[in-house]
Design an enzyme around this catalytic site. Structure first.
Site, PDB file in Angstrom:
ATOM      1  N   LYS A  61     -88.004 131.083  41.292  1.00 47.82           N
ATOM      2  CA  LYS A  61     -87.689 130.704  40.171  1.00 47.82           C
ATOM      3  C   LYS A  61     -86.162 130.188  39.800  1.00 47.82           C
ATOM      4  O   LYS A  61     -85.825 129.020  39.546  1.00 47.82           O
ATOM      5  CB  LYS A  61     -87.927 131.498  38.858  1.00 47.82           C
ATOM      6  CG  LYS A  61     -87.676 131.185  37.509  1.00 47.82           C
ATOM      7  CD  LYS A  61     -88.044 131.931  36.520  1.00 47.82           C
ATOM      8  CE  LYS A  61     -87.013 133.176  36.227  1.00 47.82           C
ATOM      9  NZ  LYS A  61     -85.834 132.534  35.396  1.00 47.82           N
ATOM     10  N   ASN A  62     -85.404 131.352  40.177  1.00 53.43           N
ATOM     11  CA  ASN A  62     -83.976 130.857  39.575  1.00 53.43           C
ATOM     12  C   ASN A  62     -83.263 130.061  40.738  1.00 53.43           C
ATOM     13  O   ASN A  62     -82.105 129.623  40.729  1.00 53.43           O
ATOM     14  CB  ASN A  62     -83.085 132.157  39.830  1.00 53.43           C
ATOM     15  CG  ASN A  62     -83.342 133.068  38.446  1.00 53.43           C
ATOM     16  OD1 ASN A  62     -84.151 132.772  37.875  1.00 53.43           O
ATOM     17  ND2 ASN A  62     -83.015 134.373  38.427  1.00 53.43           N
ATOM     18  N   CYS A 102     -85.067 134.394  27.855  1.00 53.61           N
ATOM     19  CA  CYS A 102     -85.425 135.720  27.588  1.00 53.61           C
ATOM     20  C   CYS A 102     -84.124 136.435  26.620  1.00 53.61           C
ATOM     21  O   CYS A 102     -82.894 135.979  26.829  1.00 53.61           O
ATOM     22  CB  CYS A 102     -85.509 136.280  28.746  1.00 53.61           C
ATOM     23  SG  CYS A 102     -87.133 136.010  29.539  1.00 53.61           S
ATOM     24  N   ARG A 143     -75.783 135.654  24.932  1.00 54.62           N
ATOM     25  CA  ARG A 143     -75.826 134.749  26.052  1.00 54.62           C
ATOM     26  C   ARG A 143     -75.087 133.611  25.935  1.00 54.62           C
ATOM     27  O   ARG A 143     -75.760 132.370  25.748  1.00 54.62           O
ATOM     28  CB  ARG A 143     -77.212 134.622  26.804  1.00 54.62           C
ATOM     29  CG  ARG A 143     -77.963 135.842  27.173  1.00 54.62           C
ATOM     30  CD  ARG A 143     -79.429 135.450  27.896  1.00 54.62           C
ATOM     31  NE  ARG A 143     -79.271 135.170  29.191  1.00 54.62           N
ATOM     32  CZ  ARG A 143     -80.311 134.880  30.087  1.00 54.62           C
ATOM     33  NH1 ARG A 143     -81.554 134.924  29.366  1.00 54.62           N
ATOM     34  NH2 ARG A 143     -80.241 134.621  31.146  1.00 54.62           N
ATOM     35  N   ASP A 189     -81.951 141.677  37.397  1.00 57.40           N
ATOM     36  CA  ASP A 189     -83.260 141.333  37.033  1.00 57.40           C
ATOM     37  C   ASP A 189     -84.416 142.313  37.676  1.00 57.40           C
ATOM     38  O   ASP A 189     -85.743 142.493  37.367  1.00 57.40           O
ATOM     39  CB  ASP A 189     -83.639 140.084  37.848  1.00 57.40           C
ATOM     40  CG  ASP A 189     -83.079 139.028  36.959  1.00 57.40           C
ATOM     41  OD1 ASP A 189     -82.612 139.156  36.125  1.00 57.40           O
ATOM     42  OD2 ASP A 189     -83.044 137.692  37.542  1.00 57.40           O
ATOM     43  N   ARG A 243     -93.216 133.192  33.045  1.00 54.07           N
ATOM     44  CA  ARG A 243     -91.939 132.767  33.212  1.00 54.07           C
ATOM     45  C   ARG A 243     -91.581 132.668  34.890  1.00 54.07           C
ATOM     46  O   ARG A 243     -91.126 131.579  35.081  1.00 54.07           O
ATOM     47  CB  ARG A 243     -90.852 133.098  32.408  1.00 54.07           C
ATOM     48  CG  ARG A 243     -90.820 133.285  30.898  1.00 54.07           C
ATOM     49  CD  ARG A 243     -89.333 133.535  30.405  1.00 54.07           C
ATOM     50  NE  ARG A 243     -88.823 132.232  30.217  1.00 54.07           N
ATOM     51  CZ  ARG A 243     -88.572 131.830  28.901  1.00 54.07           C
ATOM     52  NH1 ARG A 243     -88.834 132.449  27.826  1.00 54.07           N
ATOM     53  NH2 ARG A 243     -87.864 130.788  28.984  1.00 54.07           N
TER      54      ARG A 243
HETATM   55  C1  UD1 Z   1     -78.873 134.146  36.193  1.00 48.53           C
HETATM   56  C2  UD1 Z   1     -80.430 134.164  36.068  1.00 48.53           C
HETATM   57  C3  UD1 Z   1     -80.812 135.548  35.689  1.00 48.53           C
HETATM   58  C4  UD1 Z   1     -80.063 136.813  36.279  1.00 48.53           C
HETATM   59  C5  UD1 Z   1     -78.377 136.493  35.818  1.00 48.53           C
HETATM   60  C6  UD1 Z   1     -77.682 137.452  36.464  1.00 48.53           C
HETATM   61  C7  UD1 Z   1     -81.116 132.061  36.446  1.00 48.53           C
HETATM   62  C8  UD1 Z   1     -82.205 130.873  35.936  1.00 48.53           C
HETATM   63  N1  UD1 Z   1     -81.198 133.232  35.710  1.00 48.53           N
HETATM   64  O1  UD1 Z   1     -78.836 133.978  34.724  1.00 48.53           O
HETATM   65  O2  UD1 Z   1     -82.016 135.713  35.892  1.00 48.53           O
HETATM   66  O3  UD1 Z   1     -80.206 137.722  35.301  1.00 48.53           O
HETATM   67  O4  UD1 Z   1     -78.342 135.097  36.389  1.00 48.53           O
HETATM   68  O5  UD1 Z   1     -77.957 137.579  37.640  1.00 48.53           O
HETATM   69  O6  UD1 Z   1     -80.742 131.644  37.472  1.00 48.53           O
HETATM   70  N2  UD1 Z   1     -71.753 134.840  30.131  1.00 48.53           N
HETATM   71  C9  UD1 Z   1     -70.698 134.589  29.567  1.00 48.53           C
HETATM   72  N3  UD1 Z   1     -70.425 133.348  29.278  1.00 48.53           N
HETATM   73  C10 UD1 Z   1     -70.979 132.062  30.134  1.00 48.53           C
HETATM   74  C11 UD1 Z   1     -71.945 132.549  30.904  1.00 48.53           C
HETATM   75  C12 UD1 Z   1     -72.443 133.930  31.267  1.00 48.53           C
HETATM   76  O7  UD1 Z   1     -70.263 135.442  28.978  1.00 48.53           O
HETATM   77  O8  UD1 Z   1     -70.641 131.097  29.733  1.00 48.53           O
HETATM   78  C13 UD1 Z   1     -72.239 136.174  30.672  1.00 48.53           C
HETATM   79  C14 UD1 Z   1     -73.645 136.409  30.248  1.00 48.53           C
HETATM   80  O9  UD1 Z   1     -73.875 136.401  28.589  1.00 48.53           O
HETATM   81  C15 UD1 Z   1     -74.087 137.697  30.780  1.00 48.53           C
HETATM   82  C16 UD1 Z   1     -73.372 137.515  32.214  1.00 48.53           C
HETATM   83  O10 UD1 Z   1     -72.392 136.563  32.085  1.00 48.53           O
HETATM   84  O11 UD1 Z   1     -73.387 138.781  30.268  1.00 48.53           O
HETATM   85  C17 UD1 Z   1     -74.052 136.791  33.338  1.00 48.53           C
HETATM   86  O12 UD1 Z   1     -74.657 135.844  33.072  1.00 48.53           O
HETATM   87  P1  UD1 Z   1     -75.026 134.547  34.083  1.00 48.53           P
HETATM   88  O13 UD1 Z   1     -74.421 135.136  35.523  1.00 48.53           O
HETATM   89  O14 UD1 Z   1     -74.514 133.189  33.661  1.00 48.53           O
HETATM   90  O15 UD1 Z   1     -76.591 134.452  33.995  1.00 48.53           O
HETATM   91  P2  UD1 Z   1     -77.337 133.300  33.884  1.00 48.53           P
HETATM   92  O16 UD1 Z   1     -76.958 132.091  34.690  1.00 48.53           O
HETATM   93  O17 UD1 Z   1     -77.551 132.973  32.435  1.00 48.53           O
END
Ligand code: UD1
Length: 417
Positions: free
Chosen positions: A21-22, A115, A120, A304, A396
């Site tokens: 998925k990711n 989710c 986030r 995850d 999902r």
């Molecule tokens: C992706 C994955 C999700 C996984 C996560 C961490 C997808 C579709 N989803 O989510 O399944 O759990 O990586 O491995 O690929 N953050 C900020 N500011 C930002 C972006 C992120 O503070 O602009 C923080 C987030 O709140 C969180 C952390 O960074 O605490 C990790 O987020 P991130 O690595 O961006 O996860 P996702 O890309 O949302």
């Protein structure tokens, strides 16, 4: 609708892991970059994939799905805006931002949904795009982005965000010169996206390391790409086999991608045969504690897999300690596991699991994707019948989880209201 599970049967047999998925979600966004055809194979049939296809169609792309192959022709793209309702369907919708911006020079969308795992934000995405020269206005969740001329720069991420790294990689294809991302995410899904972009004609170096370089692309070409296997789905089946005392061959996976999970399973007493693209796992009645588990960016233990492994820890003798370092609210499955008989205490980012607890069937509710999968795993071990509601969250990320586990001998069905 709900999933009904009658627990207590060891899982046995063979199961193949579907596409990630990711990985497929950012790749579907990336198809927008090319005014031409991209063929994506091993595309799982998931709710989030359906949402991504809906967005592509809204943008004007022609999308055709046949089995697990999705063909996107983005030559007919005619808008750069995505409505609020489509953005709210999933977190990954935000990755369209970098892709649309690179293709058209402007993008208009809304804050993404997804989710509920605590706060986030997308500040890292937006500040990186600004650094490349995009002008971004944000108001009440509406994001308006213009970039007539982006220029490649050095972007230092304060945290190796997966989504921000992907957005920058996509936007950078239209930024003059070279963009260098420092402290980039190193997840296998980043490597898969880079591989897709390379096939499209993008020059990109360093994916899988913490420094990625992307050159502005002059000319793209049509792509055929096979999506990598889903490492979290693989981990879920491995954990399910182990905690039910089963004997399962999990095929079509990359062992290296699940190495932190398999190390813990072995450490707690399971027997694993690891081959090139498959793993046979045999559980035991006497599982030992897996110690302290800290979630970390890849190659650390994946956030995850935290909830599925917590379900497992309830079936291991002794104490296991979980420290959730990625998201600030990712323990919503705990109260439901407790209902089934688990002994878990949470203080802030730390959860302490005392095992081994006999679990009994209960009515529980999924509150997010992986937490929902953890409830299914617990139900497979529980005495009696469990009903898991809000199973739409599980859809999902798992292509018919009930078919997967049924194939391994579990008694699990989906029931309508
Ligand atoms: C992706 C994955 C999700 C996984 C996560 C961490 C997808 C579709 N989803 O989510 O399944 O759990 O990586 O491995 O690929 N953050 C900020 N500011 C930002 C972006 C992120 O503070 O602009 C923080 C987030 O709140 C969180 C952390 O960074 O605490 C990790 O987020 P991130 O690595 O961006 O996860 P996702 O890309 O949302």
């Amino acid at each position: 609708m709900s999933l009904e599970v009658c627990g207590g049967k060891p899982l046995k047999g063979e199961i193949a892991v579907h596409g990630a998925k990711n990985s497929v979600l950012p790749i579907l966004s990336a198809t927008v970059l090319r005014a031409g055809v991209c063929v994506i194979e091993n595309c799982p049939c998931l709710r989030d994939v359906h949402s991504a296809i809906t967005i592509l169609e809204h943008l004007g792309c022609r999308v055709h799905r046949e089995g697990s192959t999705v063909t996107v022709d983005a030559s007919t793209l005619h808008t750069c805006s995505i409505p609020d309702a489509m953005m709210r369907e999933m977190r990954s919708s935000v990755i369209f931002l970098g892709a649309i911006l690179a293709r058209t020079g402007c993008a208009e969308l809304y804050l993404p949904g997804g989710c509920e795992l605590g706060n986030r934000p997308i500040d890292l995405h937006l500040s990186a795009l600004r650094c490349l020269g995009a002008e971004i206005e944000e108001e009440g969740g509406h994001i308006c982005c213009k970039a007539s001329c982006m220029v490649g720069r050095e972007i230092q991420l304060s945290f190796p965000s997966v989504g921000a790294t992907e957005n920058i990689m996509l936007a950078a294809t239209a930024a003059k010169g070279t963009t260098r991302i420092r402290n980039a995410a190193r997840e296998p899904e980043i490597v898969d996206l880079a591989c897709f972009l390379q096939k499209m004609g993008v020059s990109i170096r360093g994916a899988g390391t913490s420094e990625i370089e992307v050159d502005c692309v002059e000319k793209t070409q049509d792509v055929i790409h096979r999506v990598m296997p889903d490492r979290i789905v693989a981990a879920t089946y491995l954990i399910g086999a182990a905690m039910t005392g089963g004997d399962v061959l999990v095929c079509d996976l990359v062992p290296e991608h699940v190495a932190t999970v398999t190390a813990l399973l072995e450490c707690s007493g399971c027997n694993l045969d690891i081959d090139r693209d498959k793993i046979r796992v045999r559980g035991t009645e006497n599982l030992k504690s897996c110690g302290t588990i800290r979630t970390m960016p890849y190659p650390g233990f994946p956030t995850d897999a935290q909830a599925p492994l917590m379900a497992y820890a309830t079936q291991c003798a002794g104490t296991a300690v979980f420290v959730e370092n990625i998201f600030d609210s990712r323990y919503r499955h705990v109260s439901e596991l407790t209902r089934m008989g688990a002994n878990i205490q949470v203080v802030g980012r730390v959860a302490v699991v005392e095992g081994k607890s006999p679990l009994s069937g209960a009515n529980v509710s999924a509150s997010d994707l992986r937490g929902g999968a953890a409830l299914v795993l617990a139900a497979l071990c529980a005495d009696g019948v469990s009903r898991i509601s809000e199973e739409k969250y599980i859809d999902r990320g798992y292509e018919s989880i009930e078919n997967g586990f049924s194939k391994l001998g579990a008694e699990i069905i989906r029931k309508g209201e």
